[in-house]
Write a protein that holds these residues in place. Structure first.
Motif, PDB file in Angstrom:
ATOM      1  N   LEU B 206      -1.097  24.109   6.475  1.00 23.81           N
ATOM      2  CA  LEU B 206      -1.502  25.191   5.557  1.00 23.81           C
ATOM      3  C   LEU B 206      -2.820  25.828   5.986  1.00 23.81           C
ATOM      4  O   LEU B 206      -2.953  27.050   6.011  1.00 23.81           O
ATOM      5  CB  LEU B 206      -1.666  24.628   4.136  1.00 23.81           C
ATOM      6  N   SER B 207      -3.803  24.995   6.339  1.00 28.18           N
ATOM      7  CA  SER B 207      -5.115  25.535   6.728  1.00 28.18           C
ATOM      8  C   SER B 207      -4.996  26.292   8.053  1.00 28.18           C
ATOM      9  O   SER B 207      -5.618  27.334   8.236  1.00 28.18           O
ATOM     10  CB  SER B 207      -6.162  24.423   6.824  1.00 28.18           C
ATOM     11  N   GLY B 208      -4.158  25.785   8.957  1.00 30.36           N
ATOM     12  CA  GLY B 208      -3.937  26.470  10.238  1.00 30.36           C
ATOM     13  C   GLY B 208      -3.304  27.832  10.018  1.00 30.36           C
ATOM     14  O   GLY B 208      -3.713  28.828  10.624  1.00 30.36           O
ATOM     15  N   ALA B 209      -2.321  27.882   9.106  1.00 26.96           N
ATOM     16  CA  ALA B 209      -1.651  29.155   8.816  1.00 26.96           C
ATOM     17  C   ALA B 209      -2.639  30.137   8.180  1.00 26.96           C
ATOM     18  O   ALA B 209      -2.640  31.331   8.506  1.00 26.96           O
ATOM     19  CB  ALA B 209      -0.461  28.913   7.885  1.00 26.96           C
ATOM     20  N   THR B 210      -3.505  29.639   7.291  1.00 26.86           N
ATOM     21  CA  THR B 210      -4.498  30.504   6.637  1.00 26.86           C
ATOM     22  C   THR B 210      -5.438  31.117   7.674  1.00 26.86           C
ATOM     23  O   THR B 210      -5.727  32.312   7.639  1.00 26.86           O
ATOM     24  CB  THR B 210      -5.339  29.688   5.619  1.00 26.86           C
ATOM     25  N   MET B 211      -5.903  30.288   8.610  1.00 32.19           N
ATOM     26  CA  MET B 211      -6.828  30.802   9.631  1.00 32.19           C
ATOM     27  C   MET B 211      -6.137  31.798  10.549  1.00 32.19           C
ATOM     28  O   MET B 211      -6.718  32.816  10.908  1.00 32.19           O
ATOM     29  CB  MET B 211      -7.425  29.636  10.423  1.00 32.19           C
ATOM     30  N   ALA B 212      -4.892  31.497  10.926  1.00 37.60           N
ATOM     31  CA  ALA B 212      -4.161  32.418  11.808  1.00 37.60           C
ATOM     32  C   ALA B 212      -4.016  33.775  11.118  1.00 37.60           C
ATOM     33  O   ALA B 212      -4.189  34.825  11.737  1.00 37.60           O
ATOM     34  CB  ALA B 212      -2.794  31.835  12.146  1.00 37.60           C
ATOM     35  N   TYR B 213      -3.760  33.754   9.802  1.00 37.72           N
ATOM     36  CA  TYR B 213      -3.617  35.003   9.036  1.00 37.72           C
ATOM     37  C   TYR B 213      -4.923  35.800   9.061  1.00 37.72           C
ATOM     38  O   TYR B 213      -4.916  37.022   9.179  1.00 37.72           O
ATOM     39  CB  TYR B 213      -3.203  34.675   7.596  1.00 37.72           C
TER      40      TYR B 213
END
Lengths: 117, 292
Positions: B206-213
């Motif tokens: 989830l945190s990885g996806a947030t940063m990628a966004y």
């Protein structure tokens, strides 16, 4: 309810930006200008940036690869404007190469050229 | 010349990541081994971790001097130019280097103190270790693409970094335990790890996806830029690690009875460690050489 509150908190914390804000630094003005063709040698080199930047290195080289010394020393303080007196430059095409360090620690290397007839 | 500094910075940062995660894995080891923890097992893990942490410390120094050299643009001599070193030390890069050195030195002292004390409980190792892990994670937020963003994003990155350090640091611990224990004990340990890992892995994703966004302005940028392409490669490798973990959980661990299946498990964990190393190298390159 707790999940909703957590979501709300996260939304508030993240809301100021929806996309990544690059610390874009631009060279707004330079003397001599990029691609300038000068009839006489410039007396000074001036760089004006869009924000305060940390200039860690700069070099001026002729088309033969000779490096021109103009007493550059990296400074602790950031500044948006930098200026140096230049020695008498013989006719040549010169490349100004400089290195900036962004606030997040990244290296930004750029260069431009001008010609002295 | 500048590519040499890039390579040295990526190498130094990779060593730091590995040292950091080795410490996170070592702090978690008592919980992984479970009740009735044999202090000798933990001690052996800490001895190995100390060597890796020391390498991580050297990695931090290599990274700092290489970064100084890159900024000075004076060739190799720029790495030890006193004025440039002073300037770098006064910036966020110096702050991050100091936090990393203090964090890893603290990790070494903590590990050696724990090994030489007669107190058998692990309860003080974990809170002290977690404090140092927070410091090391904060050093990653001090610089880099996320450092300019609001606190919420930085908190997300800290959660991501701690989750990854714990997860990837646990795998070598698992490998070591799997090679030195009987199949029954290894099965218990692997099942315990699978139970512990569910939530942190969710946080990482989830945190990885947030940063990628936040890092990309458009979906096109993900596959049209070098940064995006390398990030996709990292995601593919993380996907492989997840598949290997799933293979352990659903196939290899339930079969753990004979020594043959234990050998297959340790070999598979070995592959997982190779993928992890690649993930660390790519992450170091993403945060050093490229920009989104």
């Amino acid at each position: 309810m707790i999940k909703f509150r957590s979501f709300l908190l996260l939304s508030v914390l993240l809301s100021p930006l929806s996309t990544f804000a690059h610390s874009d630094v631009e060279l707004q003005k330079s003397i001599p200008a990029d691609n300038a063709m000068l009839m006489s040698a410039p007396k000074a080199l001036l760089l004006n940036f869009s924000n305060d930047v940390r200039l860690t290195a700069i070099s001026l080289t002729s088309e033969k690869g000779e490096s021109i010394d103009f007493s550059f020393a990296p400074a602790f303080k950031k500044s948006a404007s930098y200026q140096w007196k230049l020695p008498q430059l013989p006719p040549s095409t010169y490349t100004v190469s400089y290195v900036l360090m962004s606030d997040d620690g990244h290296k930004i290397a750029q260069d431009y050229t001008f010609m002295v007839h | 010349m500048s590519y040499i500094f890039d390579i040295l910075q990526v190498a130094g940062k990779t060593l730091f990541y590995i040292g950091f995660s080795a410490f996170a894995g070592a702090v978690y080891a008592p919980l992984l081994i479970g009740s009735g923890t044999n202090k000798k097992d933990v001690q052996q893990i800490l001895i190995v971790a100390e060597k890796v942490i020391l390498t991580g410390l050297l990695g931090v120094l290599l990274w700092f001097f290489a970064k100084t050299g890159a900024m000075a643009a004076m060739g190799l001599a720029g790495m030890i130019d006193p004025l440039m070193l002073n300037i770098m030390w006064s910036t966020a890069v110096g702050d991050a280097a100091l936090m990393r050195v203090l964090g890893l030195l603290g990790a070494l002292v903590l590990s050696m103190t724990y090994r030489h004390t007669t107190v058998t409980t692990q309860y003080w190792l974990i809170p002290a270790g977690v404090t140092l892990i927070m410091l090391l994670a904060a050093s990653i937020v001090r610089i880099g693409h996320i450092s300019d963003l609001p606190f919420g994003y930085q908190a997300v990155l800290v959660a991501h970094v701690i989750g990854v350090a714990w997860w990837l640091g646990s795998v070598p611990v698992l490998w070591r335990l799997a090679t030195r224990n009987d199949s029954g004990h290894v099965k218990q340990i692997m099942q315990r790890f699978a139970k512990h890992a569910a939530m942190p892995v969710g946080v990482i994703v989830l945190s990885g996806a947030t940063m990628a966004y936040t890092l990309f302005n458009s979906f096109d940028a993900v596959y049209q830029t070098r940064y995006g392409q390398l990030l996709l490669l990292k995601l593919a490798l993380v996907g492989c690690i997840l598949l290997i973990a799933a293979h352990h959980k659903w196939f290899l661990v339930p079969e753990l009875k004979a020594s043959l299946s234990r050998t297959r498990l340790t070999r598979s964990i070995g592959f997982e460690m190779l993928f992890m190393t690649a993930v660390f190298i790519i992450t170091a390159a993403l945060t050093t050489v490229l920009s989104p």
